[in-house]
Design an enzyme around this catalytic site. Sequence first.
Site, PDB file in Angstrom:
ATOM      1  N   TYR A 174       0.811  -1.217   0.000  1.00  0.00           N
ATOM      2  CA  TYR A 174       0.000   0.000   0.000  1.00  0.00           C
ATOM      3  C   TYR A 174       0.847   1.270   0.000  1.00  0.00           C
ATOM      4  O   TYR A 174       0.626   2.173   0.808  1.00  0.00           O
ATOM      5  CB  TYR A 174      -0.942   0.029   1.224  1.00  0.00           C
ATOM      6  CG  TYR A 174      -1.712  -1.244   1.422  1.00  0.00           C
ATOM      7  CD1 TYR A 174      -2.766  -1.579   0.581  1.00  0.00           C
ATOM      8  CD2 TYR A 174      -1.373  -2.137   2.441  1.00  0.00           C
ATOM      9  CE1 TYR A 174      -3.465  -2.758   0.743  1.00  0.00           C
ATOM     10  CE2 TYR A 174      -2.067  -3.323   2.605  1.00  0.00           C
ATOM     11  CZ  TYR A 174      -3.116  -3.621   1.762  1.00  0.00           C
ATOM     12  OH  TYR A 174      -3.799  -4.794   1.935  1.00  0.00           O
ATOM     13  N   TYR A 229     -12.642  -6.643   6.185  1.00  0.00           N
ATOM     14  CA  TYR A 229     -11.454  -6.813   5.345  1.00  0.00           C
ATOM     15  C   TYR A 229     -11.252  -8.300   5.076  1.00  0.00           C
ATOM     16  O   TYR A 229     -11.240  -9.108   6.001  1.00  0.00           O
ATOM     17  CB  TYR A 229     -10.196  -6.239   6.010  1.00  0.00           C
ATOM     18  CG  TYR A 229      -8.977  -6.480   5.141  1.00  0.00           C
ATOM     19  CD1 TYR A 229      -8.758  -5.713   3.992  1.00  0.00           C
ATOM     20  CD2 TYR A 229      -8.083  -7.520   5.415  1.00  0.00           C
ATOM     21  CE1 TYR A 229      -7.682  -5.966   3.148  1.00  0.00           C
ATOM     22  CE2 TYR A 229      -7.006  -7.774   4.578  1.00  0.00           C
ATOM     23  CZ  TYR A 229      -6.814  -6.996   3.454  1.00  0.00           C
ATOM     24  OH  TYR A 229      -5.757  -7.263   2.619  1.00  0.00           O
ATOM     25  N   ASP A 275     -14.234 -15.683   8.213  1.00  0.00           N
ATOM     26  CA  ASP A 275     -12.856 -15.339   7.865  1.00  0.00           C
ATOM     27  C   ASP A 275     -12.076 -15.173   9.174  1.00  0.00           C
ATOM     28  O   ASP A 275     -12.149 -14.131   9.818  1.00  0.00           O
ATOM     29  CB  ASP A 275     -12.841 -14.055   7.037  1.00  0.00           C
ATOM     30  CG  ASP A 275     -11.427 -13.589   6.693  1.00  0.00           C
ATOM     31  OD1 ASP A 275     -10.458 -14.171   7.227  1.00  0.00           O
ATOM     32  OD2 ASP A 275     -11.305 -12.632   5.907  1.00  0.00           O
ATOM     33  N   LYS A 303      -2.485 -16.401   8.036  1.00  0.00           N
ATOM     34  CA  LYS A 303      -1.586 -15.633   8.906  1.00  0.00           C
ATOM     35  C   LYS A 303      -0.797 -16.473   9.930  1.00  0.00           C
ATOM     36  O   LYS A 303       0.293 -16.905   9.620  1.00  0.00           O
ATOM     37  CB  LYS A 303      -2.368 -14.504   9.566  1.00  0.00           C
ATOM     38  CG  LYS A 303      -2.743 -13.425   8.536  1.00  0.00           C
ATOM     39  CD  LYS A 303      -3.022 -12.078   9.164  1.00  0.00           C
ATOM     40  CE  LYS A 303      -2.968 -10.957   8.151  1.00  0.00           C
ATOM     41  NZ  LYS A 303      -4.258 -10.644   7.525  1.00  0.00           N
TER      42      LYS A 303
HETATM   43  C1  LIG Z   1      -4.764 -10.565   6.200  1.00  0.00           C
HETATM   44  C2  LIG Z   1      -6.176 -10.940   6.002  1.00  0.00           C
HETATM   45  C3  LIG Z   1      -6.627 -11.469   4.783  1.00  0.00           C
HETATM   46  C4  LIG Z   1      -5.717 -11.636   3.576  1.00  0.00           C
HETATM   47  O1  LIG Z   1      -4.676 -12.521   3.784  1.00  0.00           O
HETATM   48  P1  LIG Z   1      -3.350 -12.426   2.877  1.00  0.00           P
HETATM   49  O2  LIG Z   1      -2.510 -13.562   3.331  1.00  0.00           O
HETATM   50  O3  LIG Z   1      -2.749 -11.081   3.142  1.00  0.00           O
HETATM   51  O4  LIG Z   1      -3.790 -12.573   1.458  1.00  0.00           O
HETATM   52  C5  LIG Z   1      -7.965 -11.818   4.692  1.00  0.00           C
HETATM   53  N1  LIG Z   1      -8.811 -11.670   5.735  1.00  0.00           N
HETATM   54  C6  LIG Z   1      -8.408 -11.169   6.924  1.00  0.00           C
HETATM   55  C7  LIG Z   1      -9.382 -11.055   8.041  1.00  0.00           C
HETATM   56  C8  LIG Z   1      -7.085 -10.781   7.096  1.00  0.00           C
HETATM   57  O5  LIG Z   1      -6.688 -10.256   8.273  1.00  0.00           O
END
Ligand SMILES: *Cc1c(COP(=O)(O)O)cnc(C)c1O
Length: 432
Positions: free
Chosen positions: A24, A152, A253, A282
Amino acid sequence: MNKKTTTHTTIDINFDKEHIWHPYTSMTNPLPCYPVKSAEGVYIELEDGTKLIDGMSSWWSVIHGYNNEHINEAISSQLKKMSHVMFGGLTHEPAVNLAKHLVELTPDGLNKVFLADSGSVSIEVALKMAIQYQLGKGHIGRNRFIALKHGYHGDTFGAMAVCDPLNSMHSLYSGMMPQNYFIDSPTSKPTDSFQHNELAELADVLECRSDTVAALIIEPIVQGAGGMRFYHPDYLSGAKKLCEKYGVLLIADEIATGFGRTGKMFACEHANITPDILCVGKAITGGYMTLAAAICTDEVAITLSNSRAGVLMHGPTFMGNPLACAAANASMELLKAGTWENQVKNINRILNQELNSANQLERVTEARVFGAIGVIEMKEAVDVASIQKQFVDKGIWVRPFGKLIYVMPPYIISEIELTELLQKMLLVVKSL
Ligand SMILES: *Cc1c(COP(=O)(O)O)cnc(C)c1O
């Protein structure tokens, strides 16, 4: 273009500035970057020898700290066997073991594991799973999603299309953005009493539009990069019930919240729900390398497999990478050893103790804590370059965005290190 290579440091920071995109940022006016030499435990060591206490866990991922012996060993021993083989037509122990861990650790009923190469890709896979599931049910037009404002879910197109439309600047890509439904995010905090009318908008969209909707996608309890907001578990359990009523899947997510960060192994457990599809990423490898997974129920997998396509249409080149799986297995073993729960509790206690005083500051809207996440929301956006330098000068690594100054430290951080991190952070915040 300046192609001269200046070598004041061994890391060629000028070349970096001229040639490398960072997350970014602009290529003409990039934010400054600090060259890192190594990292150990909770410390990041810069080129010049400065040691920083890490408050970010390298974006939620390094939960066991840097240079962890157990994970190092797992990777080196896997390295000697094989770094990679294709996953089409072949399989291997690291992937099988990882799937066993994931089926065991995730909420009951999530049994079918798709290994993806990053969080965003796992979201793409989850979205495809949901659409193909609906096709399997004979629902042709159910190809849209309901998502929350301030959400997000990643940066690829499908994922971006379910992110907050303003934050992720959907306007830049008009014509390329699928039209999804965005509802207000809940405002009842986890500790408030739940306001049931917060579910009214979701109920409304489902009532009017469910024949066009494949799934609701949601970050359980903690909305991360879209605003660091914490909300009431009853919203999540209520949303799950509404989805069931209308035949809409729930995609959770947990890429940020998974593996203990919120005080439960998965944030869904705060609401006692099993989503239809769960995305993790992550922290899955303890922050060693990129890996993610979309895990679904038998019902989703079987319906999808009996659909027109008959197969899930996805297969990354580096799917199930053995090195990444070995790192993840080592991280799962550390989690199963069980110390994370007390570590997160202790971090939570210290965050509450230290951050509360920020609520009195004039420039602060609110300081809030959930699990091992501490947030100070300012009234105005901060100047990242200048505040970052002040943090680094004090020996801490905290990277704010917008109005948010926040930490989610590695679980292994000691009470002394965490207190130092927070007190130094507050000194800078007070000086703003
Ligand atoms: C970081 C994140 C993503 C994306 O993961 P990347 O490995 O960066 O592609 C998707 N959803 C949430 C909630 C995140 O924190």
